[in-house]
Design a protein around this motif. Structure first.
Motif, PDB file in Angstrom:
ATOM      1  N   TYR A   1      48.070  66.659  82.963  1.00  0.00           N
ATOM      2  CA  TYR A   1      49.159  66.219  82.098  1.00  0.00           C
ATOM      3  C   TYR A   1      49.444  64.727  82.275  1.00  0.00           C
ATOM      4  O   TYR A   1      49.592  63.991  81.282  1.00  0.00           O
ATOM      5  CB  TYR A   1      50.409  67.040  82.410  1.00  0.00           C
ATOM      6  N   PHE A   2      49.514  64.282  83.511  1.00  0.00           N
ATOM      7  CA  PHE A   2      49.807  62.860  83.772  1.00  0.00           C
ATOM      8  C   PHE A   2      48.696  61.962  83.215  1.00  0.00           C
ATOM      9  O   PHE A   2      48.963  60.838  82.773  1.00  0.00           O
ATOM     10  CB  PHE A   2      49.990  62.604  85.254  1.00  0.00           C
ATOM     11  N   LEU A   3      47.461  62.440  83.229  1.00  0.00           N
ATOM     12  CA  LEU A   3      46.360  61.644  82.674  1.00  0.00           C
ATOM     13  C   LEU A   3      46.414  61.646  81.146  1.00  0.00           C
ATOM     14  O   LEU A   3      46.042  60.648  80.511  1.00  0.00           O
ATOM     15  CB  LEU A   3      45.021  62.169  83.183  1.00  0.00           C
ATOM     16  N   TRP A   4      46.859  62.739  80.529  1.00  0.00           N
ATOM     17  CA  TRP A   4      47.056  62.721  79.072  1.00  0.00           C
ATOM     18  C   TRP A   4      48.120  61.670  78.719  1.00  0.00           C
ATOM     19  O   TRP A   4      47.963  60.935  77.741  1.00  0.00           O
ATOM     20  CB  TRP A   4      47.499  64.090  78.576  1.00  0.00           C
ATOM     21  N   GLN A   5      49.161  61.615  79.532  1.00  0.00           N
ATOM     22  CA  GLN A   5      50.192  60.596  79.307  1.00  0.00           C
ATOM     23  C   GLN A   5      49.620  59.191  79.458  1.00  0.00           C
ATOM     24  O   GLN A   5      49.948  58.289  78.661  1.00  0.00           O
ATOM     25  CB  GLN A   5      51.353  60.788  80.287  1.00  0.00           C
ATOM     26  N   GLU A   6      48.755  58.995  80.455  1.00  0.00           N
ATOM     27  CA  GLU A   6      48.161  57.678  80.669  1.00  0.00           C
ATOM     28  C   GLU A   6      47.284  57.282  79.488  1.00  0.00           C
ATOM     29  O   GLU A   6      47.245  56.107  79.089  1.00  0.00           O
ATOM     30  CB  GLU A   6      47.344  57.659  81.967  1.00  0.00           C
ATOM     31  N   MET A   7      46.555  58.239  78.936  1.00  0.00           N
ATOM     32  CA  MET A   7      45.758  57.956  77.740  1.00  0.00           C
ATOM     33  C   MET A   7      46.631  57.378  76.634  1.00  0.00           C
ATOM     34  O   MET A   7      46.255  56.403  75.973  1.00  0.00           O
ATOM     35  CB  MET A   7      45.070  59.236  77.232  1.00  0.00           C
ATOM     36  N   ILE A   8      47.789  58.006  76.426  1.00  0.00           N
ATOM     37  CA  ILE A   8      48.689  57.565  75.348  1.00  0.00           C
ATOM     38  C   ILE A   8      49.269  56.190  75.664  1.00  0.00           C
ATOM     39  O   ILE A   8      49.293  55.296  74.804  1.00  0.00           O
ATOM     40  CB  ILE A   8      49.805  58.604  75.146  1.00  0.00           C
ATOM     41  N   SER A   9      49.730  55.995  76.898  1.00  0.00           N
ATOM     42  CA  SER A   9      50.361  54.720  77.260  1.00  0.00           C
ATOM     43  C   SER A   9      49.367  53.565  77.215  1.00  0.00           C
ATOM     44  O   SER A   9      49.740  52.429  76.909  1.00  0.00           O
ATOM     45  CB  SER A   9      51.000  54.819  78.648  1.00  0.00           C
ATOM     46  N   LYS A  10      48.099  53.833  77.502  1.00  0.00           N
ATOM     47  CA  LYS A  10      47.074  52.782  77.510  1.00  0.00           C
ATOM     48  C   LYS A  10      46.255  52.764  76.225  1.00  0.00           C
ATOM     49  O   LYS A  10      45.322  51.963  76.101  1.00  0.00           O
ATOM     50  CB  LYS A  10      46.151  52.950  78.716  1.00  0.00           C
ATOM     51  N   ASN A  11      46.577  53.656  75.298  1.00  0.00           N
ATOM     52  CA  ASN A  11      45.885  53.707  74.011  1.00  0.00           C
ATOM     53  C   ASN A  11      44.372  53.916  74.189  1.00  0.00           C
ATOM     54  O   ASN A  11      43.556  53.267  73.535  1.00  0.00           O
ATOM     55  CB  ASN A  11      46.145  52.431  73.201  1.00  0.00           C
ATOM     56  N   LEU A  12      44.010  54.859  75.061  1.00  0.00           N
ATOM     57  CA  LEU A  12      42.600  55.158  75.326  1.00  0.00           C
ATOM     58  C   LEU A  12      42.094  56.133  74.281  1.00  0.00           C
ATOM     59  O   LEU A  12      42.596  57.255  74.164  1.00  0.00           O
ATOM     60  CB  LEU A  12      42.447  55.745  76.733  1.00  0.00           C
TER      61      LEU A  12
END
Length: 601
Positions: free
Chosen positions: A425-436
């Motif tokens: 979940y935290f990595l899905w959030q990181e994807m969104i915050s970093k626009n990956l």
């Protein structure tokens, strides 16, 4: 007078008995002393004989190496030759290298510059002018000229060992990795004229370096005796019609003088060095033998056209990966320079590898595996279920899905499953915050398919061509309803997945991450591998699906899969940090207000 004499006789009787007793004791002592002396002498003689035997030199061994286009494996092959537990001054090397298109010769020269002086003798010849055989379609093709050359070189090695009065000749292919340090002593101990150590392959399948059956024409024949030996269901030393790739020949046996790699004048079989040699062994009234009493090492499947040298490189790379499933990385000779492997992110925005800090052995293995594959991954410290507490979970508003219980044993969520979900979940959030845009996820218990990179790129190309709107692609999973799955039309590498377990490895797009986060899954949590099939609407539990809408994640799967678990349930060394962790305590479940769970409990 008579009475006096009688008294004298009576008084002298004990003296006579005492003398006799003493004599008997002396005799007994003497006997025991002699026995002790004999035993001591026997012991001394045996020790002397043993010491004398230890003073004998060990038998001499010539190792024959034919090297062609093995730059990708030579540093490791040579490393294991160095590690053989046998005096190098009793070993000679006979090496020939020709028709190379890579830098095999340079590697041999580099290694010999450091190691040649340690061996009794080294006979080496390089042919650096001829690069490839005439009319071959690829460097792996077994043309008639290549067979003829190898046959002649094998015979030259055999003649050389005889002329050098070697006790043994070890005909060893350079795509063999000899793990067992005492291989030579074990083979000698069997006292067979021709014997080989059974070698395994690193990929799935039953290939090994021996045959249990052979046709009259000299070709391979499948027989039921083969598999029990390969699988080590039967262990020992077995007569076989063929052993190759690692052939140990006892040149002290008289019958060994009849052996040859050259075909007899009336030979009509295949022109193949190993088949001709097997024919000559039978012709001499002997049998070859294979021993599987130990794990000796690995052998590569011999490739031919249309395979390429790149394919062979990839298969050996897989051997290096598989070696680390139960042991350390393959040993590489310190006397050979191995260039670093270029790293990249496979054309993706990021590659994550999730690992618990308390599993350093898995981190070590995965870092080495990813390096060998040239994958530049970001190592992520997983959320450890053992360290979670109510305060932290309350701060995240974590709640279990109403009505959830494990489909197999009816239990509530485990702390490990919560930690696993949060890690993703935290990595899905990181994807969104970093626009990956595209990210590849790995967990730390992944086993890679051979040619992983190539297969991944081919699969991605098909996904972008036929399902350009994809949002999730499984690379590894447990298929729970395979009969309800179908290949995606037009593709050879993709299917529509049904209900599946595991999150070993998957690709996720930014749109997919947004959909997974938008459902606010922390307040209705269930295991992450239950959540994903709910989101592409292939979960069988309708009562769970009703809490998530819309369920429109575009999920597809690699087919065949590209990764598998390192271990399965029940196998040695199997560990699950999700399944085998503690269940949410009953009082916490009640605090969450799950009255239906309370009733079930």
């Amino acid at each position: 007078m008579h009475k006096k004499n009688e008294n004298k006789m009576e008084t002298s009787e004990p003296s006579i008995l005492t003398c006799r007793s003493a004599l008997i004791k002396m005799r007994a002592f003497t006997v025991f002393a002699i026995i002790a002396i004999v035993c001591n002498l026997d012991c001394c003689v045996k020790k002397s004989i043993a010491a004398e035997e230890n003073d004998f030199f060990l038998p001499t061994v010539t190792i024959s190496l034919l090297v062609r286009n093995k730059a990708h494996s030579l540093p490791w092959f040579l490393g294991y030759i160095e590690r053989l537990n046998y005096p190098k001054n009793r070993m000679s090397l006979w090496i020939r290298s020709d028709h190379n298109i890579d830098n095999s010769t340079a590697i041999l020269k580099e290694w010999l510059s450091a190691m040649e002086r340690h061996y009794h003798h080294v006979d080496v010849q390089y042919d650096e002018e001829r690069r490839g055989y005439d009319h071959e379609r690829c460097p792996l093709e077994w043309t008639e000229k290549r067979f003829d050359n190898v046959i002649q070189l094998r015979q030259q090695a055999l003649d050389h060992a005889r002329n050098a009065w070697s006790d043994y000749l070890f005909m060893l292919d350079t795509d063999v990795i000899l793990h067992h340090k005492d291989t030579l002593q074990i083979l000698m101990g069997h006292q067979k004229t021709v014997i080989g150590p059974m070698l395994n392959i690193s990929t799935e399948g039953a290939y090994s370096n021996f045959w249990c059956g052979m046709t009259d024409e000299g070709f391979y024949k499948r027989v039921p005796e083969y598999m029990p030996i390969v699988l080590r269901e039967k262990m020992g030393c077995f007569p076989v019609p063929m052993v190759h790739s690692a052939v140990f020949i006892n040149l002290r046996h008289r019958n060994s003088s009849k052996l040859s790699y050259l075909p007899p004048s009336d030979y009509e079989g295949p022109v193949d060095d190993i088949i001709i040699f097997a024919h000559r062994v039978r012709e001499a009234g002997m049998s070859m033998y294979v021993t599987n009493e130990m794990y000796f090492g690995t052998v590569q499947i011999p490739l031919d056209y249309p395979y390429t040298l790149h394919d062979e490189v990839e298969f050996f790379k897989h051997t290096k990966l598989e070696a680390m499933l139960e042991g350390p990385p393959l040993y590489v000779s310190p006397h050979v320079y191995v260039p670093p492997i270029p790293q990249d992110k496979l054309g993706l925005d990021e590659v994550y590898m999730i690992n618990l800090l308390r599993r350093p052995e898995r981190r070590f293995r995965m870092k080495h595996n990813l390096y060998e594959l040239g994958i530049d991954a970001k190592i992520i410290d997983a959320v450890d279920g053992q360290e979670l507490n109510d305060t932290y979970l309350d701060s995240l508003n974590v709640d279990m899905l109403p009505g959830y219980s494990d489909p197999y044993n009816g239990r509530a969520l485990t702390m490990g499953e919560i930690g696993c979900f949060l890690s993703h979940y935290f990595l899905w959030q990181e994807m969104i915050s970093k626009n990956l845009k595209r990210v590849l996820f790995f967990e730390d218990d992944v086993r890679f398919e051979p040619q992983f990179r190539h297969k991944l790129q081919k699969m991605l190309h098909e996904a972008d061509t036929y399902i350009p709107q994809w949002e999730l692609i499984y690379l590894g999973r447990k298929r729970l309803r395979p009969s309800e799955e179908a290949m995606i039309q037009g593709t050879n590498t993709l299917c529509w997945p049904h209900y599946s377990y595991w999150t070993l490895s998957y690709l996720l797009t930014l749109d997919g991450a947004r959909k997974l986060i938008a459902q606010n899954p922390l307040v209705k949590m269930l295991p992450v591998d239950e959540y994903l099939p709910i989101m592409f609407n292939k979960h069988p539990e309708k009562s769970w699906k009703q809490y998530f809408s819309p369920r429109n994640l575009v999920g597809i799967s690699a087919e065949p899969l590209l990764v598998y678990p390192t271990h399965y349930t029940g196998e040695p060394n199997y560990v699950s940090d999700t399944e085998d962790s503690s269940v949410i305590p009953l009082e916490d479940q009640l605090d969450f207000g799950f009255s239906d769970i309370k009733d079930e409990l």
